[in-house]
Design a protein around this motif. Structure first.
Motif, PDB file in Angstrom:
ATOM      1  N   HIS A  88      29.065  34.094  51.140  1.00 20.79           N
ATOM      2  CA  HIS A  88      30.349  33.404  51.174  1.00 20.79           C
ATOM      3  C   HIS A  88      30.700  32.790  49.809  1.00 20.79           C
ATOM      4  N   ARG A  89      29.729  32.728  48.908  1.00 28.40           N
ATOM      5  CA  ARG A  89      29.993  32.199  47.560  1.00 28.40           C
ATOM      6  C   ARG A  89      30.616  33.241  46.629  1.00 28.40           C
ATOM      7  N   LEU A  90      30.522  34.506  47.016  1.00 25.71           N
ATOM      8  CA  LEU A  90      31.088  35.566  46.182  1.00 25.71           C
ATOM      9  C   LEU A  90      32.615  35.496  46.220  1.00 25.71           C
ATOM     10  N   ARG A  91      33.220  35.766  45.082  1.00 25.24           N
ATOM     11  CA  ARG A  91      34.682  35.772  44.958  1.00 25.24           C
ATOM     12  C   ARG A  91      35.124  37.115  44.375  1.00 25.24           C
ATOM     13  N   PRO A  92      35.096  38.176  45.200  1.00 22.84           N
ATOM     14  CA  PRO A  92      35.513  39.483  44.680  1.00 22.84           C
ATOM     15  C   PRO A  92      37.010  39.480  44.381  1.00 22.84           C
ATOM     16  N   ALA A  93      37.385  40.240  43.374  1.00 17.07           N
ATOM     17  CA  ALA A  93      38.799  40.290  42.995  1.00 17.07           C
ATOM     18  C   ALA A  93      39.105  41.532  42.178  1.00 17.07           C
ATOM     19  N   PHE A  94      40.370  41.928  42.245  1.00 18.02           N
ATOM     20  CA  PHE A  94      40.903  42.950  41.353  1.00 18.02           C
ATOM     21  C   PHE A  94      41.557  42.232  40.183  1.00 18.02           C
ATOM     22  N   VAL A  95      41.253  42.683  38.983  1.00 17.53           N
ATOM     23  CA  VAL A  95      41.792  42.053  37.774  1.00 17.53           C
ATOM     24  C   VAL A  95      42.394  43.144  36.895  1.00 17.53           C
ATOM     25  N   GLU A  96      43.597  42.900  36.411  1.00 19.21           N
ATOM     26  CA  GLU A  96      44.242  43.835  35.479  1.00 19.21           C
ATOM     27  C   GLU A  96      43.877  43.437  34.061  1.00 19.21           C
ATOM     28  N   VAL A  97      43.205  44.347  33.364  1.00 21.88           N
ATOM     29  CA  VAL A  97      42.767  44.100  31.992  1.00 21.88           C
ATOM     30  C   VAL A  97      43.670  44.888  31.044  1.00 21.88           C
ATOM     31  N   ALA A 127      49.270  54.732  34.031  1.00 20.41           N
ATOM     32  CA  ALA A 127      49.738  55.998  33.458  1.00 20.41           C
ATOM     33  C   ALA A 127      49.951  55.903  31.948  1.00 20.41           C
ATOM     34  N   ASP A 128      50.344  54.720  31.470  1.00 19.31           N
ATOM     35  CA  ASP A 128      50.553  54.553  30.031  1.00 19.31           C
ATOM     36  C   ASP A 128      49.266  54.189  29.286  1.00 19.31           C
ATOM     37  N   ARG A 129      48.160  54.121  30.008  1.00 21.02           N
ATOM     38  CA  ARG A 129      46.828  53.831  29.454  1.00 21.02           C
ATOM     39  C   ARG A 129      46.769  52.459  28.772  1.00 21.02           C
ATOM     40  N   ARG A 130      47.525  51.516  29.268  1.00 20.41           N
ATOM     41  CA  ARG A 130      47.572  50.181  28.689  1.00 20.41           C
ATOM     42  C   ARG A 130      46.977  49.117  29.601  1.00 20.41           C
ATOM     43  N   THR A 131      46.674  49.461  30.865  1.00 17.54           N
ATOM     44  CA  THR A 131      46.115  48.487  31.799  1.00 17.54           C
ATOM     45  C   THR A 131      45.016  49.142  32.621  1.00 17.54           C
ATOM     46  N   LEU A 132      43.874  48.483  32.663  1.00 19.36           N
ATOM     47  CA  LEU A 132      42.740  48.942  33.459  1.00 19.36           C
ATOM     48  C   LEU A 132      42.577  47.985  34.634  1.00 19.36           C
ATOM     49  N   LEU A 133      42.605  48.517  35.835  1.00 18.22           N
ATOM     50  CA  LEU A 133      42.387  47.708  37.029  1.00 18.22           C
ATOM     51  C   LEU A 133      40.892  47.698  37.317  1.00 18.22           C
ATOM     52  N   VAL A 134      40.308  46.515  37.294  1.00 12.62           N
ATOM     53  CA  VAL A 134      38.859  46.351  37.482  1.00 12.62           C
ATOM     54  C   VAL A 134      38.616  45.563  38.756  1.00 12.62           C
ATOM     55  N   HIS A 135      37.683  46.038  39.570  1.00 10.31           N
ATOM     56  CA  HIS A 135      37.239  45.256  40.722  1.00 10.31           C
ATOM     57  C   HIS A 135      35.871  44.687  40.361  1.00 10.31           C
ATOM     58  N   ALA A 136      35.754  43.378  40.497  1.00  8.61           N
ATOM     59  CA  ALA A 136      34.483  42.714  40.189  1.00  8.61           C
ATOM     60  C   ALA A 136      33.975  41.993  41.432  1.00  8.61           C
ATOM     61  N   LEU A 137      32.675  41.923  41.540  1.00 12.37           N
ATOM     62  CA  LEU A 137      32.019  41.328  42.705  1.00 12.37           C
ATOM     63  C   LEU A 137      32.225  39.817  42.780  1.00 12.37           C
ATOM     64  N   ASP A 138      32.177  39.149  41.648  1.00 19.79           N
ATOM     65  CA  ASP A 138      32.327  37.703  41.628  1.00 19.79           C
ATOM     66  C   ASP A 138      33.185  37.308  40.429  1.00 19.79           C
ATOM     67  N   VAL A 139      34.384  36.815  40.703  1.00 19.72           N
ATOM     68  CA  VAL A 139      35.332  36.457  39.640  1.00 19.72           C
ATOM     69  C   VAL A 139      35.758  34.995  39.803  1.00 19.72           C
ATOM     70  N   PRO A 140      35.006  34.075  39.195  1.00 19.73           N
ATOM     71  CA  PRO A 140      35.444  32.679  39.261  1.00 19.73           C
ATOM     72  C   PRO A 140      36.667  32.415  38.383  1.00 19.73           C
ATOM     73  N   ASP A 141      36.812  33.212  37.301  1.00 20.40           N
ATOM     74  CA  ASP A 141      37.918  33.003  36.363  1.00 20.40           C
ATOM     75  C   ASP A 141      38.375  34.362  35.820  1.00 20.40           C
ATOM     76  N   GLU A 142      39.584  34.773  36.207  1.00 22.50           N
ATOM     77  CA  GLU A 142      40.104  36.074  35.776  1.00 22.50           C
ATOM     78  C   GLU A 142      40.232  36.165  34.260  1.00 22.50           C
TER      79      GLU A 142
END
Length: 166
Positions: A88-97, A127-142
């Motif tokens: 329950h301490r894990l904070r998974p999230a999708f982050v746009e890099v 498609a423009d190769r300018r943003t990578l969508l990353v899923h991380a297991l624990d993201v306290p701060d994007e």
């Protein structure tokens, strides 16, 4: 003519050798079949190949690979600790890099490195190769995750494969 038939001669030779090792035989038929595979596979995959960069720095690449190997080792222990602990301490999230790379090889390597490092996976590349969508297991701060990917992986890749100005 030869270049069209063998667009990647090193890969063709490697495929032949791997085939001979897999079948554990040096019979003429296996040489012929291995040679056929060595010619056919690179021809079929050629449209998918990324153009090799004209300028790159091998010594910086070796240093980058060692850094990634170290990060993979450390991340394995971190992910084990996180998953064996209270979930329950894990904070998974999708982050746009946002990506500042314009070299196809560098972008491909960044995508692979993020996926190879335990606890994160590259989910999508815009498609423009300018943003990578990353899923991380624990993201306290994007913002911290974005800064880490950019400083730890993207910046060294810019040095290994100097990008042309956009």
């Amino acid at each position: 003519m030869i270049r069209r038939l063998l667009p990647h001669p090193t890969m063709s030779l490697l495929l032949l050798l791997v085939w001979l090792l897999l079948v554990d035989s040096v019979a003429l038929g296996h040489w012929l079949l291995g040679g056929l595979l060595g010619v056919a596979i690179p021809l079929l995959c050629n449209p998918l190949m990324i153009e090799r960069p004209r300028e790159w720095h091998p010594t910086l690449l070796v240093r980058f690979v060692l850094l990634v190997m170290w990060d993979i080792l450390v991340a394995n222990f971190q992910v084990a600790r996180q998953t064996l602990g209270p979930l329950h301490r894990l904070r998974p999230a999708f982050v746009e890099v946002p990506i500042d790379l314009d070299n196809e090889m560098a972008i491909s390597m960044l995508v692979c490195v993020v996926s190879l490092t335990p606890g994160s996976v590259s989910a999508d590349l815009s498609a423009d190769r300018r943003t990578l969508l990353v899923h991380a297991l624990d993201v306290p701060d994007e913002a911290a995750l974005i800064a880490e990917i950019k400083s730890r992986y993207e910046a060294p890749l810019k040095e290994v494969f100097p990008c042309s100005p956009t």
